[in-house]
Scaffold this motif. Structure first.
Motif, PDB file in Angstrom:
ATOM      1  N   GLY A   1       0.727  -1.222   0.080  1.00 49.51           N
ATOM      2  CA  GLY A   1      -0.165   0.189   0.102  1.00 49.51           C
ATOM      3  C   GLY A   1       0.904   1.138  -0.004  1.00 49.51           C
ATOM      4  N   TYR A   2       2.162   1.149   0.147  1.00 51.85           N
ATOM      5  CA  TYR A   2       2.993   2.134   0.048  1.00 51.85           C
ATOM      6  C   TYR A   2       2.939   2.805  -1.551  1.00 51.85           C
ATOM      7  N   PRO A   3       3.361   4.352  -1.455  1.00 53.60           N
ATOM      8  CA  PRO A   3       3.534   4.974  -2.564  1.00 53.60           C
ATOM      9  C   PRO A   3       4.886   4.784  -3.285  1.00 53.60           C
ATOM     10  N   ILE A   4       5.060   4.081  -4.461  1.00 56.21           N
ATOM     11  CA  ILE A   4       6.301   4.001  -5.511  1.00 56.21           C
ATOM     12  C   ILE A   4       6.198   4.676  -6.455  1.00 56.21           C
ATOM     13  N   LEU A   5       7.397   4.529  -7.188  1.00 54.79           N
ATOM     14  CA  LEU A   5       7.399   5.362  -8.554  1.00 54.79           C
ATOM     15  C   LEU A   5       7.677   4.098  -9.569  1.00 54.79           C
ATOM     16  N   SER A   6       7.492   4.256 -10.691  1.00 55.80           N
ATOM     17  CA  SER A   6       8.025   3.423 -11.940  1.00 55.80           C
ATOM     18  C   SER A   6       9.402   3.668 -12.186  1.00 55.80           C
ATOM     19  N   LYS A   7      10.179   2.648 -12.721  1.00 50.72           N
ATOM     20  CA  LYS A   7      11.485   2.512 -13.269  1.00 50.72           C
ATOM     21  C   LYS A   7      11.887   3.839 -13.564  1.00 50.72           C
ATOM     22  N   ALA A   8      11.041   4.220 -14.727  1.00 52.19           N
ATOM     23  CA  ALA A   8      11.539   5.348 -15.285  1.00 52.19           C
ATOM     24  C   ALA A   8      11.532   6.713 -14.505  1.00 52.19           C
TER      25      ALA A   8
ATOM     26  N   LEU B   1      14.314  11.026 -11.299  1.00 49.60           N
ATOM     27  CA  LEU B   1      14.567  11.487 -10.056  1.00 49.60           C
ATOM     28  C   LEU B   1      16.047  11.386  -9.733  1.00 49.60           C
ATOM     29  N   SER B   2      16.730  10.187  -9.977  1.00 49.39           N
ATOM     30  CA  SER B   2      18.117  10.284  -9.750  1.00 49.39           C
ATOM     31  C   SER B   2      18.810  11.235 -10.500  1.00 49.39           C
ATOM     32  N   THR B   3      18.584  11.274 -11.807  1.00 47.88           N
ATOM     33  CA  THR B   3      19.017  12.223 -12.522  1.00 47.88           C
ATOM     34  C   THR B   3      18.684  13.416 -12.043  1.00 47.88           C
ATOM     35  N   ALA B   4      17.765  13.940 -11.447  1.00 45.68           N
ATOM     36  CA  ALA B   4      17.482  15.170 -10.961  1.00 45.68           C
ATOM     37  C   ALA B   4      18.316  15.522  -9.501  1.00 45.68           C
ATOM     38  N   TYR B   5      18.414  14.422  -8.704  1.00 44.47           N
ATOM     39  CA  TYR B   5      19.314  14.469  -7.779  1.00 44.47           C
ATOM     40  C   TYR B   5      20.759  14.857  -8.123  1.00 44.47           C
ATOM     41  N   ARG B   6      21.257  13.932  -9.073  1.00 43.94           N
ATOM     42  CA  ARG B   6      22.589  14.260  -9.411  1.00 43.94           C
ATOM     43  C   ARG B   6      22.771  15.573 -10.337  1.00 43.94           C
ATOM     44  N   HIS B   7      22.036  16.212 -10.591  1.00 39.64           N
ATOM     45  CA  HIS B   7      22.210  17.661 -11.353  1.00 39.64           C
ATOM     46  C   HIS B   7      21.666  18.700 -10.537  1.00 39.64           C
ATOM     47  N   ASN B   8      21.680  18.467  -9.145  1.00 41.81           N
ATOM     48  CA  ASN B   8      21.207  19.716  -8.286  1.00 41.81           C
ATOM     49  C   ASN B   8      19.750  20.150  -8.436  1.00 41.81           C
ATOM     50  N   VAL B   9      18.851  19.191  -8.909  1.00 35.89           N
ATOM     51  CA  VAL B   9      17.379  19.625  -9.172  1.00 35.89           C
ATOM     52  C   VAL B   9      16.465  19.426  -8.070  1.00 35.89           C
TER      53      VAL B   9
ATOM     54  N   HIS C   1       2.518  11.585   9.504  1.00 35.61           N
ATOM     55  CA  HIS C   1       1.762  12.470   8.859  1.00 35.61           C
ATOM     56  C   HIS C   1       1.391  11.641   7.344  1.00 35.61           C
ATOM     57  N   VAL C   2       0.209  12.324   6.797  1.00 32.40           N
ATOM     58  CA  VAL C   2      -0.176  11.621   5.667  1.00 32.40           C
ATOM     59  C   VAL C   2       0.629  11.590   4.557  1.00 32.40           C
ATOM     60  N   LEU C   3       1.682  12.329   4.494  1.00 33.37           N
ATOM     61  CA  LEU C   3       2.572  12.532   3.218  1.00 33.37           C
ATOM     62  C   LEU C   3       3.995  11.737   3.733  1.00 33.37           C
ATOM     63  N   ARG C   4       4.094  11.343   5.021  1.00 33.64           N
ATOM     64  CA  ARG C   4       5.176  10.809   5.479  1.00 33.64           C
ATOM     65  C   ARG C   4       5.809   9.618   4.526  1.00 33.64           C
ATOM     66  N   PRO C   5       4.952   8.546   4.120  1.00 36.41           N
ATOM     67  CA  PRO C   5       5.254   7.659   3.441  1.00 36.41           C
ATOM     68  C   PRO C   5       5.927   8.016   1.735  1.00 36.41           C
ATOM     69  N   TYR C   6       5.209   9.381   1.249  1.00 38.83           N
ATOM     70  CA  TYR C   6       5.918   9.788  -0.124  1.00 38.83           C
ATOM     71  C   TYR C   6       7.426  10.308   0.389  1.00 38.83           C
ATOM     72  N   TRP C   7       7.526  10.894   1.583  1.00 38.20           N
ATOM     73  CA  TRP C   7       8.852  11.610   1.917  1.00 38.20           C
ATOM     74  C   TRP C   7       9.810  10.545   1.865  1.00 38.20           C
ATOM     75  N   GLU C   8       9.346   9.383   2.924  1.00 39.57           N
ATOM     76  CA  GLU C   8      10.187   8.381   3.010  1.00 39.57           C
ATOM     77  C   GLU C   8      10.667   7.732   1.854  1.00 39.57           C
ATOM     78  N   TYR C   9       9.793   7.624   0.742  1.00 43.50           N
ATOM     79  CA  TYR C   9      10.368   6.928  -0.739  1.00 43.50           C
ATOM     80  C   TYR C   9      11.261   7.895  -1.419  1.00 43.50           C
ATOM     81  N   LEU C  10      11.095   9.309  -1.142  1.00 44.36           N
ATOM     82  CA  LEU C  10      12.067   9.908  -1.733  1.00 44.36           C
ATOM     83  C   LEU C  10      13.482   9.931  -1.067  1.00 44.36           C
ATOM     84  N   CYS C  11      13.338   9.683   0.353  1.00 46.71           N
ATOM     85  CA  CYS C  11      14.482   9.595   0.826  1.00 46.71           C
ATOM     86  C   CYS C  11      15.376   8.257   0.491  1.00 46.71           C
ATOM     87  N   TYR C  12      14.468   7.266   0.076  1.00 46.92           N
ATOM     88  CA  TYR C  12      14.972   6.030   0.049  1.00 46.92           C
ATOM     89  C   TYR C  12      15.743   6.073  -1.351  1.00 46.92           C
ATOM     90  N   LEU C  13      14.976   6.566  -2.328  1.00 45.33           N
ATOM     91  CA  LEU C  13      15.675   6.939  -3.829  1.00 45.33           C
ATOM     92  C   LEU C  13      16.997   7.585  -3.567  1.00 45.33           C
TER      93      LEU C  13
END
Lengths: 680, 680
Positions: A245-252, A257-265, A319-331
């Motif tokens: 039931g956790y929010p996740i993102l597709s591979k693409a 997001l990895s590209t974004a992180y690597r480019h200071n976005v 917080h209801v948005l906490r699972p999203y944040w955790e997923y971003l953290c994970y990535l």
């Protein structure tokens, strides 16, 4: 509370979240920061105020806060943890004159208001698509930029594909055409290029792209990285749900997001929570986070400490948005830190360096030391000498034949070492002359020879290779004089001058080298060049580790030099005209200059290349070179680029001139070497 | 020895002649100058020297005269009477590397040599057509320009038509296609545009066009006049023969030469004499020519006096080229000097003037005087008041009704005079208030009223019209506040402020006005703007009498203002987006900026227009306005121009911003009025 501490990501704050308008901005902030986010994206004005919140004088010169109790936050909080959001009703290009007029006034007022609060950035609404150019919007934004000193404007735009690429996809898959064609044939990238030009490529203007459920092709994403892309707006609706039931993102999307992180976005979560997850079991309070290093993160932390002390029982975790944040953290945490060399290079990314002038200046010991660390490069040289010795001396003559090898420009001796290693491996006899003009480097070679006991084998010659009178001629002449663009550190001139040291039929290592050039988009580097505010810097090539750039067309060969030089007397002037094809599917482009590389043949199949498709693995001695254009050129979709490059030789100097003649001409850069040359 | 003395043709020397290489250059000069020509076009180097005449160091830094005995002429003669001609074998773009290299060196050397001699101009050979861009030629020329301080380079080019125009002609007349299609589809104008851009629009680079037997269409010729066209090369073979055997030109060629003379373009006769005319009967020696005024002609005369004293029996009159010279003389003398006004205007041609700021500054008496000379303008005003009085007061009420007319901004009183003249002609009774803020002008009105005995009828009010509290309201409000761009001298703001002086239903003269804008090529004006060397001047509109310009697309309406203003409160901010179509037959174009005009309706069908198609005949009060672009834009054939214009109003100032978004965007000019504004 950054998602992770990674020095190579510089000044990015990591994850933001869009919040609704709230009268209690301090409470809202506390809620989301406790949840884990680093900043909030908050409306500047209460929605529904569909006119300027106060009647300003026509030129917008004065602003008085009237809308909300902003003063309950310090300016450090405003600056460090809040990105303002301009009202979305604003439409200065409305066909209704009254609305257009009100919009222009309101936009001006909200921007003045945000600047007054000390915000670091403000998000501007996407102009309505039917207005196409949205030129009044551009006029107001440009005028506002003229009055701003540090606040950035982020324009919210959809992530679209060039029309030709969309058409092609529809041809490829006509049945499922509808989902992606809903974005029609309007390419917001093209709109952005026009707006950015109208606003004079202001350093304060950037883009925030809305991430769609169906991502465009990789090239369509990559072109944005060479623009001032500041943030990705990531709607919760783009997430899918995993088994638990956790929010996740597709591979693409993960890759994006990895590209974004690597480019200071930055990434900003937007929209309502759509994934309701059972609350996590209680956990111990989080450990004290280490003090962030970057000034902005530090400001944020200071501001957080100021008004938002952490409660002992952190309510953020539920917080209801906490699972999203955790997923971003994970990535973010999952990001590969890269090889050691990549980490070293991170500090050089998109940083302009003047090319070396080793012929004019004596290098410092540290420079030699850095270059000598490149194990790969010297292994290649050793392989080249190895092959040359085997070719030159047959096995049955190995005992009696002594090969004379000269290292011209020996530096601190690494090529002497490689050559001797090759001689040992091939069991060939070697007499080495190490020719070097730098007296400091000579000291190092002397010590090396002493330590290794090579006194019999190695003769050290302290002179300029162009002047030395040798006691005998060489079978093999070894040098490492290549620059980032191959011939740009005057290897041709030096080796022509040293050619008289070589026996007829002797071998030069390198045997030849070819420079390569590719047209690139790189708004960041161009901005850095412009910031010097003089012609000279706009006509100078730079050594640079390209990071936020986009190659508009693959590199093509430019100039080739061969050693020994068959042409007598040698003429090292060169002229090249290159046509760079650009497929229409890639849409419009922006040309900021050219990236230069080289390929060199050390001996037969032993090569040293920085040309990306053939780059020697793990070699790091050379960053590419960047030839800037004085003004960026906008390239229509499908328009090829025709470029001219000259290498000119004078009595005391060598220089390059460069120009573009299609799709539109620009002035010839650096005529007569007026801004940049390499001294002979 | 100019062909005729005409002050309006400035610095042109009038007719030159191409001569072959001769060892006795002084004798050659004497021969042709005695024949009547003003200068000769002579080879710099003896033909056949197909390599650099001396081996120069690679950077061409030193030049020694070796070829001919140049020192027998003074540098004044070289500078004033000789245009040098570069060897035609030179081809730096030859596919043969050795020839290309020799060519670049020879070109560099000949140019250095010419500069050393003090030549004013040098003719460069036409690059070979198959080299298309001839980019190495461009590189050498550009590098040479960097080292020149005053010597001009004239590039010899054929006079061709845009490919699309050629195609159309061939379609129109397929049978006779061959004669004009021999020039193929290569348009040398396009080549020129690229070269000129590559060479950074150098002020020293110009064109010399070879006149063909069949002239291209008029637009194809006109586009060259907006470029630095310096000379027409007129082959003797272009002449036809009249009944008496004399060389004459076709009507079209005559017109071309008249145009050339009017635009300061020199004419150079080339080729062998083809018309052998019986020698003329002996004539008395020519009268002493008046001293030429222009500095260059004076230098030529001085040089002539130096080495070339006139023989008593002038042998020039029997020269084989004398009939050609006489014909050129005849065409030149036949030129219509133009109306008196045109002669006055000649001094203002292509000269940048800052627009007036009559609201901020008080005008000088001389400025009023100049404007008052425009009889046409005041006749129009009189006609407008005339019509308004007839409409406002029926014949049967003429005796009893007194019409109140206010002249706001009365200056020295010309509109008071026109209004009273209209009242007399219509037999209407008038009470006039003359409102003027300039105290010096008030003195003039007072005298006028006294002299004319109008004390009963005219009340003089010395105040700003925006502040005046009138004793009664006006039936008719008359003003002359229009600038070159209509609203640019703040007529809208002034008349909005004066509107309270008008009775409901009262009449404003003017009743409305509309500005017009057209994209133009004008290399000369752009160069003048650039020579200020600052951003400010590149973002300022100028009042200018366009002369050497080319209108790329007809003018289009921009902003309209109506008085009395129905909009309350008034908003005089405006935004306009204009699409200027460009037919493909006109080929590529260069956009240097925009020409602005206006149309105004004084009252009903009485208009005052500077918009060229509707220009009020014989009115000369307004020159057009010129909005420059910071950088010239090259327009591909058939590419429309999309332009944006804003009129922005602040508390204390009004300004324009302008930009181009297609075919390529440019920065918005003058944001926030940073470089130019009109004070309120």
């Amino acid at each position: 509370m950054p998602l992770g501490k990674r020095s190579d990501f510089g000044d990015a704050r990591y994850a933001g979240v869009e919040v609704n308008y709230a009268h209690d901005i301090a409470g809202t902030m506390q809620e989301y920061l406790l949840c884990g986010f680093d900043f909030v994206l908050a409306p500047l004005v209460q929605p529904g105020h569909e006119q300027p919140a106060l009647q300003l004088p026509q030129d917008g010169s004065a602003v008085t806060p009237v809308i909300r109790e902003e003063l309950m936050l310090t300016s450090a909080t405003w600056g460090g943890q809040i990105v303002g959001k301009v009202s979305s009703w604003i439409d200065p290009d409305s066909p209704e004159p009254e609305l257009a007029q009100r919009s222009a006034a309101a936009l001006q007022q909200e921007l003045s208001w945000a600047a007054f609060l000390g915000l670091q950035a403000v998000l501007l609404p996407t102009p309505q698509q039917q207005h196409k150019g949205a030129f009044n919007h551009a006029q107001v934004v440009n005028q506002a930029l003229g009055g701003l000193s540090h606040m950035a404007l982020w324009l919210q735009l959809p992530m679209t594909e060039p029309p030709a690429a969309q058409q092609q996809q529809q041809q490829d898959a006509p049945a499922v055409a509808n989902s992606s064609s809903s974005s029609s044939s309007f390419d917001w990238f093209e709109y952005w290029c026009t707006l950015f030009t109208l606003c004079e490529q202001s350093s304060l203007l950037g883009v925030a792209l809305v991430v769609p459920p169906d991502l465009p092709c990789k090239r369509a994403v990559a072109r944005w990285l060479a623009q001032p892309l500041k943030a990705l707006l990531l709607p919760t609706s783009v997430f899918t749900t995993n088994k638990r039931g956790y929010p996740i993102l597709s591979k693409a999307h993960q890759e994006l997001l990895s590209t974004a992180y690597r480019h200071n976005v930055q990434v900003v979560l937007t929209g309502e929570p759509l994934h309701k997850v059972a609350p996590a079991p209680p956990q111990p309070p989080p450990p004290a986070t280490p003090a962030p290093e970057s000034t902005i993160a530090a400001a944020a932390a200071a501001a957080g400490g100021d008004v938002l002390p952490f409660a002992v029982n952190d309510p953020g975790e539920s917080h209801v948005l906490r699972p999203y944040w955790e997923y971003l953290c994970y990535l973010f945490r999952r990001l590969d830190g890269g090889a050691a060399q990549e980490q070293v290079e991170a500090g050089y990314r998109d940083y302009l360096q003047a090319p070396l002038q080793p012929l004019q200046d004596n290098l410092e010991s540290q420079t030699y030391e850095t270059f000598e660390k490149d194990v790969t490069k010297y292994a290649c040289y050793q392989a080249a000498v190895h092959a040359a010795l085997l070719d030159r001396v047959p096995d049955d003559k190995a005992e009696e034949t002594v090969t004379t090898l000269m290292v011209v420009g020996a530096g601190r001796g690494p090529l002497v070492r490689s050559s001797i290693a090759a001689a040992r491996a091939t069991r060939r006899k070697l007499r080495v002359y190490a020719v070097e003009k730098n007296p400091a480097a000579i000291v190092h070679i002397q010590r090396m020879v002493r330590c290794e006991g090579w006194q019999e084998m190695v003769t050290i010659v302290h002179t300029d290779m162009r002047e030395w009178q040798p006691p005998e001629l060489a079978d093999i002449l070894v040098s490492e004089l290549l620059g980032s663009f191959g011939d740009n550190e005057l290897s041709p001139e030096c080796l022509d001058g040293a050619q008289r040291l070589l026996k007829p039929g002797g071998i030069s290592i390198p045997a030849s080298y070819t420079s390569f050039l590719a047209p690139v988009t790189t708004a960041k580097l161009w901005d850095a060049v412009r910031n010097y505010k003089d012609l000279e810097h706009c006509e100078t090539p730079y050594v640079v580790k390209f990071h936020r750039h986009y190659t508009l067309s693959p590199p093509q060969p430019v100039f080739t030099f061969v050693h020994p030089n068959p042409q007598q007397p040698p003429d090292n002037n060169r002229a090249a005209t290159l046509r760079f094809p650009r497929p229409a599917e890639e849409g419009v482009g922006v040309l900021h200059g050219f990236a230069g590389y080289f390929e060199s043949v050390l001996y037969k199949d032993v090569t040293l290349n920085t040309h990306p498709p053939t780059h020697t693995p793990n070699m790091f001695s050379w960053f590419p070179i960047f030839f800037p254009l004085r003004e960026p050129l906008t390239l229509p979709a499908g328009a090829d680029v025709i470029t001219h490059m000259w290498r000119k030789c004078g009595k005391h100097k060598v220089w390059y001139e460069w120009a573009v003649s299609e799709p539109v001409a620009c002035p010839i850069h650096n005529p007569g070497g007026r801004s940049y040359y390499v001294g002979l």
